[in-house]
Design an enzyme around this catalytic site. Structure first.
Site, PDB file in Angstrom:
ATOM      1  N   PHE A  61       0.848  -1.184   0.000  1.00 19.94           N
ATOM      2  CA  PHE A  61       0.000   0.000   0.000  1.00 19.94           C
ATOM      3  C   PHE A  61       0.883   1.232   0.000  1.00 19.94           C
ATOM      4  CE2 PHE A  61      -4.358   1.402   0.609  1.00 19.94           C
ATOM      5  CZ  PHE A  61      -5.056   0.278   0.240  1.00 19.94           C
ATOM      6  N   GLN A  95      -7.320  15.353   3.113  1.00 23.34           N
ATOM      7  CA  GLN A  95      -6.690  14.424   2.171  1.00 23.34           C
ATOM      8  C   GLN A  95      -7.488  14.287   0.885  1.00 23.34           C
ATOM      9  OE1 GLN A  95      -6.178   9.953   2.913  1.00 23.34           O
ATOM     10  NE2 GLN A  95      -4.097  10.740   2.699  1.00 23.34           N
ATOM     11  N   HIS A 131      -7.733  11.902  -2.191  1.00 21.65           N
ATOM     12  CA  HIS A 131      -7.298  10.583  -2.655  1.00 21.65           C
ATOM     13  C   HIS A 131      -7.006  10.702  -4.145  1.00 21.65           C
ATOM     14  CE1 HIS A 131      -7.188   6.359  -3.588  1.00 21.65           C
ATOM     15  NE2 HIS A 131      -7.268   6.059  -2.313  1.00 21.65           N
ATOM     16  N   LEU A 168     -14.412   6.231  -4.846  1.00 19.44           N
ATOM     17  CA  LEU A 168     -13.064   5.777  -4.531  1.00 19.44           C
ATOM     18  C   LEU A 168     -12.632   4.576  -5.376  1.00 19.44           C
ATOM     19  CD1 LEU A 168     -10.651   5.975  -2.587  1.00 19.44           C
ATOM     20  CD2 LEU A 168     -11.884   4.420  -1.084  1.00 19.44           C
ATOM     21  N   GLU A 191      -6.426   2.395  -3.349  1.00 19.26           N
ATOM     22  CA  GLU A 191      -4.987   2.372  -3.541  1.00 19.26           C
ATOM     23  C   GLU A 191      -4.499   0.933  -3.739  1.00 19.26           C
ATOM     24  OE1 GLU A 191      -3.455   5.244  -0.878  1.00 19.26           O
ATOM     25  OE2 GLU A 191      -1.604   4.118  -0.629  1.00 19.26           O
ATOM     26  N   ARG A 223      -0.491   9.568  -0.562  1.00 22.21           N
ATOM     27  CA  ARG A 223      -1.588  10.132  -1.347  1.00 22.21           C
ATOM     28  C   ARG A 223      -1.410  11.598  -1.710  1.00 22.21           C
ATOM     29  NH1 ARG A 223      -6.354   7.008   1.982  1.00 22.21           N
ATOM     30  NH2 ARG A 223      -6.002   5.006   0.973  1.00 22.21           N
ATOM     31  N   HIS A 236     -11.195  13.043   0.386  1.00 21.00           N
ATOM     32  CA  HIS A 236     -11.309  11.699   0.927  1.00 21.00           C
ATOM     33  C   HIS A 236     -11.352  11.632   2.446  1.00 21.00           C
ATOM     34  CE1 HIS A 236     -11.052   7.409   0.807  1.00 21.00           C
ATOM     35  NE2 HIS A 236      -9.926   7.374   1.475  1.00 21.00           N
ATOM     36  N   ARG A 245      -2.571  11.257   5.850  1.00 24.64           N
ATOM     37  CA  ARG A 245      -2.769   9.893   6.326  1.00 24.64           C
ATOM     38  C   ARG A 245      -2.283   8.877   5.302  1.00 24.64           C
ATOM     39  NH1 ARG A 245      -6.574   6.073   5.499  1.00 24.64           N
ATOM     40  NH2 ARG A 245      -8.085   7.404   4.435  1.00 24.64           N
TER      41      ARG A 245
END
Lengths: 117, 123, 578, 236
Positions: free
Chosen positions: C115, C235, C237, C247, C250, C281, C350, C392
């Site tokens: 990730f 954030q 994304h 979404l 990831e 991100r 996000h 994050r």
């Protein structure tokens, strides 16, 4: 609605399974019945022709099976249709009794007819 | 009885059609079976009564009914077979395919039976 | 109607449910949620939840902590991060014991995948750390936690819309909610209230967040005098479905997916040479916008631009097994077959890194000296512990809700044993009544939708991935005008029961005030750090800005901003390169 | 394109019975979700229109409604996915549950049934220190059933529920499957007892309406057939 949970096994599995088993057996009996009784070169439908066929124990057995399984499958199937509805107890018991009685009566009639030869 | 409205207005996919027809044909056959048993009691009343009854069945109307009966039998048997495969084998994954195939075969058999009945080859 | 519960938890997503599980059955506990529990936004999380289990390759919680610190651009509090990463392993094992279905390794252990930003050996190479269940990790996690709540017979008040907190003299005494079904106002008198109310994504135009993500929790706390921490960090994304913002996990890149510009170039090689598409991100989102700005985006029929997420080389089998949901979305909504074509993606709002400041036990902090408020707790996205710092890492949000939801639950369980019910003021529901009456009685000349879409557009135009002082100031001005206009918004539906018309207006109030805090903090922070990227201050400035900002509501028109130091333990701030 | 959306409206505080209203929408894209149309009507024409919605992409399960005669998720169906006759889309609440307002129904009985199958893992032994092992194949047996989002599309599409509100229904069966076929669970018999009843498994007649309606494309009937076989196995 406060959901009424009826727990405890109620034997639904067996009658469900028997419905399928009898169905499959009936499929073959039906083919036999059709070919032997109705659609072959010497399938006469006169009284004598029927009578002579009935002397054959195999024919007789086949018809007997047909009557018994057919009625069981039919009564059980109809009951399962009825059971789908949320009927009150007395109504569903009455229908159940009628179905069983009719099955027994017609079963006996059929068997008597077969046995009278 | 609001379920009737729901039943009538809800989109019917092949599975729903086969279920509905299975019930209808099943109840029809049940009725016919009782009738059949009842008709055969004529055998106990002797040859005249029975033969007279048999003559009745040779009329075109009854031939049509006989053909229709075969239709019920065909559908109910084949669809019953399909149900067994769904319930006891992996049929749920192929249920539509099975239905199309069985319907095709049934139609062919039904036509064949029509010929058999109306041409009178076995009478 | 007045209810009395030892504990009232608001929100039935991961954090709320996890906290509820920890409340012993002897105490009375109610969980309030404006949607049914399994509809919570946790369910939309896709890719995974990280823990250094080391099931696939060597891993350690310290590497995980380092990645989290670095991913958050050194703004995260390292004591909290340490707590979270250490506890992660227990949290995942416990979830597994609760019955969560995971993908498995050949030996039958929990499988793990790569990730963004998760590396081995302090940044050397990507590591498999995200435990997953296809691309439905959040969904099955939410289900599993809800299942445990049913097992523990937790009391839910589903479709209760919380309107106000009852805070008097620095003590939280309960809250006020509308029962959506009847429109009636209920007061919940409690020893402890926990907010697990999720995010505010709907402040922005393009978002991956649910329509319920309206920042109610942030706003209620803020309105009642609790500060909000680090609100400038929003954030984006990098891979939301083009135009829809839905979404695309990831995990798609974790499994080998590649971002490409219109020339087919794997552009992330230029921005993060060592971990490329698996960069954090904020970096990937900036990279995408830069590509588009410099004319290398792919033009859509409507004249907007996107980039391509290339999964075509992964093979049908892998896609079907590990990424079925997102490829399904691409198919359903854009008609794109991910096996054959690139998925059109663009950055989408996000996650809120900031929120209600809390200790590592979810106790809400009310000032820069870490003073806690008796009886008020917060966990999950609405809280800022702060473990995510300025940005994050993917998979850390699911971890956050598990770890801090549980810690909060445990802390509350201890607190209520000796606590008494604080006195309930007479005017507890006054604000709620006034608000409802105002909305009901307004002429319906100013439409909710006009105000809301203007706000969403303003935030998108002035306060998204790249930020500049002047535009943001204009944005803030507009938001303030919209706040004035909001007071005039009325409704068509005057009925009591299921008045979603009314509730949407109430939510708009939350959105606007939350938007104000975001943009105010963003103007205030004069540096670029993590997700907060200023064109006019492009460098990170550790001398002046290595600190958390706390925004306080004031009686005047400008909020007050104060600061709190960042807790640094073993990882000294360094330049952040990947 | 231009489109008429025909929506069943009902406000218990005003109406004695549900009725239909037509809404004309212009500039509809064929890639619009049905939920987008509902939102447009609510936000631009009549704020009173009431329905549930949240995630907007088919994972929260809020917005199951009956669209053109079949249960679907309003957010997972695009205009182009529908066969539209006379440019009209008809939207009604999902059937068989008590109507509350407009497209919104009372789902409490649906969730009560979900709860009766004991929807949580019941292992016999205390948990080990690390995770319980499970092969990937065993885990994958559960994945399809674990996709369920409890939107209610399946159960309310089932004729067996239409005629008997006590029928446990496909959604709850699917949840039961999820645990009965989990190698980590040890309460198979207990759970089978709860669904092997007259209002349970045996009211499923493989009609496949649930499968047609399921927005997550779960082959629910297959899962129920596995349960029936499990219930049968202990009888013979």
């Amino acid at each position: 609605m406060a959901y009424k949970q009826v727990s405890s096994r109620s034997g639904g599995a067996l009658s469900w399974f028997l419905q399928r088993v009898t169905g499959i057996v009936l499929l073959f009996v039906m083919i036999g019945h059709y070919i032997l009784m109705h659609y072959n070169i010497d399938s006469g439908h006169t009284y004598d022709a029927v009578l002579s066929r009935m002397q054959n124990p195999f024919y007789k057995g086949l018809q007997m099976t047909f009557v018994v399984l057919g009625i069981y499958h039919g009564v059980n199937g109809t009951w399962s249709v009825v059971r789908d509805f949320d009927l009150n107890k007395s109504v569903s018991w009455t229908i159940y009794a009628l179905l069983v009685i009719s099955g027994v009566v017609f079963g006996l009639v059929g068997i008597t007819t077969l046995m009278s030869f | 009885m609001s379920w009737i409205k729901t039943l009538l207005t809800y989109e019917k996919a092949p599975g729903a059609w086969s279920w509905g027809l299975h019930r209808i044909t099943g109840l029809g056959l049940m009725f016919y079976l009782y009738l059949h048993i009842f008709a055969l009691t004529a055998l106990q009343e002797g040859p005249e009564a029975f033969n007279a009854e048999m003559e009745l069945f040779k009329s075109p109307v009854f031939m049509l009914l006989e053909w229709a009966l075969f239709g019920l039998v065909l559908f109910h048997s084949f669809n019953g077979f399909r149900i067994v495969l769904i319930d006891l084998a992996q049929g749920a994954k192929y249920h539509k395919k099975m239905l199309y195939w069985l319907t095709g075969i049934s139609i062919a058999l039904f036509a064949g039976m029509g010929y058999v009945i109306f041409s009178g080859v076995f009478h | 109607m007045i209810h009395k519960y030892d504990v009232v938890i608001v929100g039935a997503g991961g954090a709320g449910l996890q906290a509820a599980i920890e409340i012993p059955t002897e105490s009375s506990c109610a969980v309030l949620t404006k949607v049914f529990p399994t509809r919570s936004h946790t369910g939309t999380a896709q890719g995974g939840v990280s823990a250094a289990l080391g099931n696939e390759e060597e891993d350690s919680w310290e590497w995980h902590a380092f990645d989290t610190v670095k991913g958050g651009d050194y703004l995260g509090d390292q004591d909290a991060i340490e707590t979270m990463c250490k506890d992660a392993i227990r949290a995942i094992i416990e979830l597994e014991h609760m019955g969560m279905p995971f993908n498995r390794t050949p030996e039958g252990k929990i499988a793990q995948r790569m990730f963004g930003g998760h590396t081995a050996n302090f940044g050397k190479k990507p590591v498999r750390r995200a435990c997953y269940s296809a691309d439905r990790t959040g969904h099955v996690m939410l289900q599993t936690l809800y299942e445990q709540c049913i097992k523990n017979d937790v009391t839910f008040f589903s479709e209760f819309h919380v309107m106000d907190l009852i805070i008097r003299d620095g003590v939280c005494r309960g809250l006020v909610a509308i029962e959506i079904k009847t429109g009636e106002i209920h007061i919940f008198h409690a020893k402890a209230v926990m907010f697990a109310t999720g995010g505010y994504g709907r402040v922005f135009q393009i978002t991956s967040n649910a329509m319920a993500g309206t920042g109610d929790g942030f706003e209620m706390a803020y309105r009642n005098g609790v500060p909000l921490e680090d609100m400038e960090f929003v954030q984006f994304h990098p891979t939301g479905l083009w135009k829809l913002g839905i979404l695309v996990s990831e995990a798609a890149r974790g499994e080998g997916g590649i971002l490409r510009n219109k020339d087919g170039e794997r552009f992330m090689e230029r921005y993060a040479p060592s971990i490329k598409d698996l960069a954090p991100r904020d970096m990937v989102s900036r990279a995408i916008f830069t590509e588009i700005k410099e004319g290398r985006g792919i033009e859509a029929p409507d004249g907007s631009f996107y980039v391509g997420l290339d999964l075509t080389h992964l093979g049908k089998e892998l896609i079907e097994e590990k990424l079925p949901e997102i490829t399904g979305f691409a198919k359903t909504y854009l008609g794109v077959d991910a096996n054959e074509e690139w998925i059109p993606v663009q950055p989408t709002t996000h996650y809120a890194m900031g929120g209600i400041p809390t200790t590592i036990d979810a106790e809400v902090i009310v000032d820069e000296n870490n003073t806690t408020m008796p009886g008020f707790y917060a966990a999950g996205e609405c809280a800022c512990v702060s473990v995510h710092g300025a940005n994050r890492l993917g998979t850390n949000s699911l971890l956050d809700i598990l770890v801090f939801g549980r810690r909060g639950g445990k802390k509350i369980a201890k607190f209520i044993v000796n606590a008494d019910y604080p006195e309930l003021p007479d005017d507890a529901s006054a604000w709620t009544h006034e608000t409802i009456e105002r909305i009901r009685n307004n002429d319906n000349n100013v439409k909710m939708i006009d105000v809301r879409s203007k706000m969403q557009k303003t935030m998108m135009d002035t306060c998204s991935v790249f930020r500049v002082e002047n535009t943001m100031k204009e944005g803030l001005q507009k938001i303030k005008e919209l706040q004035e206009k909001y007071l005039l918004v009325g409704i068509d539906d005057k009925s009591k029961g299921f008045n979603t018309d009314l509730l949407e207006v109430a939510e708009l109030g939350s959105l606007l005030n939350t938007a104000e805090t975001i943009i105010t903090c963003a103007i205030n922070r004069k540096e670029s750090r993590g997700a907060h990227s200023r064109d006019d201050y492009p460098k990170r400035d550790d001398t002046d800005w290595l600190k958390h900002s706390l925004i306080f509501a004031t009686t005047g028109s400008t909020p007050d901003i104060r600061y709190k130091p960042v807790i640094i333990k073993q990882f000294e701030p360094k330049e952040r390169v990947y | 394109m231009e489109l008429t959306v025909r929506i069943q409206r009902y406000d218990p505080e005003k109406d004695s019975a549900p009725h239909f209203e037509n809404y004309k929408l212009e500039n509809v894209n064929k890639t619009d979700r049905i939920l987008d149309l509902l939102n447009r009507i609510k936000w631009e024409i009549d704020g009173g229109l009431t329905y549930r919605r949240s995630c907007t992409h088919g994972i929260c399960g809020s917005d199951a409604v009956k669209i053109n005669g079949r249960n679907r998720l309003a957010c997972s169906v695009l205009v182009q996915d529908l066969k539209i006759s006379k440019s009209t889309i008809q939207i009604e609440p999902i059937p068989a549950l008590p109507l509350e307002k407009d497209l919104l129904v009372d789902m409490s009985s649906f969730f009560e049934k979900y709860e009766i199958v004991k929807p949580y893992l019941i292992p016999k032994d205390a948990p080990p220190e690390r995770e319980r092992y499970q092969t990937n194949e065993d885990a994958e047996l559960l994945f399809e059933s674990a996709k369920c989002i409890q939107c209610g599309s399946c159960s309310t599409s089932c004729p067996s529920l239409w005629v008997n509100e006590n029928y446990i229904g496909p959604a709850a069966f699917l949840k039961a499957y999820r645990f009965i076929f989990d190698t980590r669970d040890d309460a198979t018999a207990e759970r089978l007892d709860l669904i092997d009843t007259t209002d349970g498994l045996w009211r499923c007649h493989t009609i496949f309406n649930c499968v047609e309606a399921c927005p997550k494309e779960i082959d629910i009937t297959w899962h129920i057939s596995q349960l029936k076989k499990a219930a049968l196995r202990r009888e013979i």
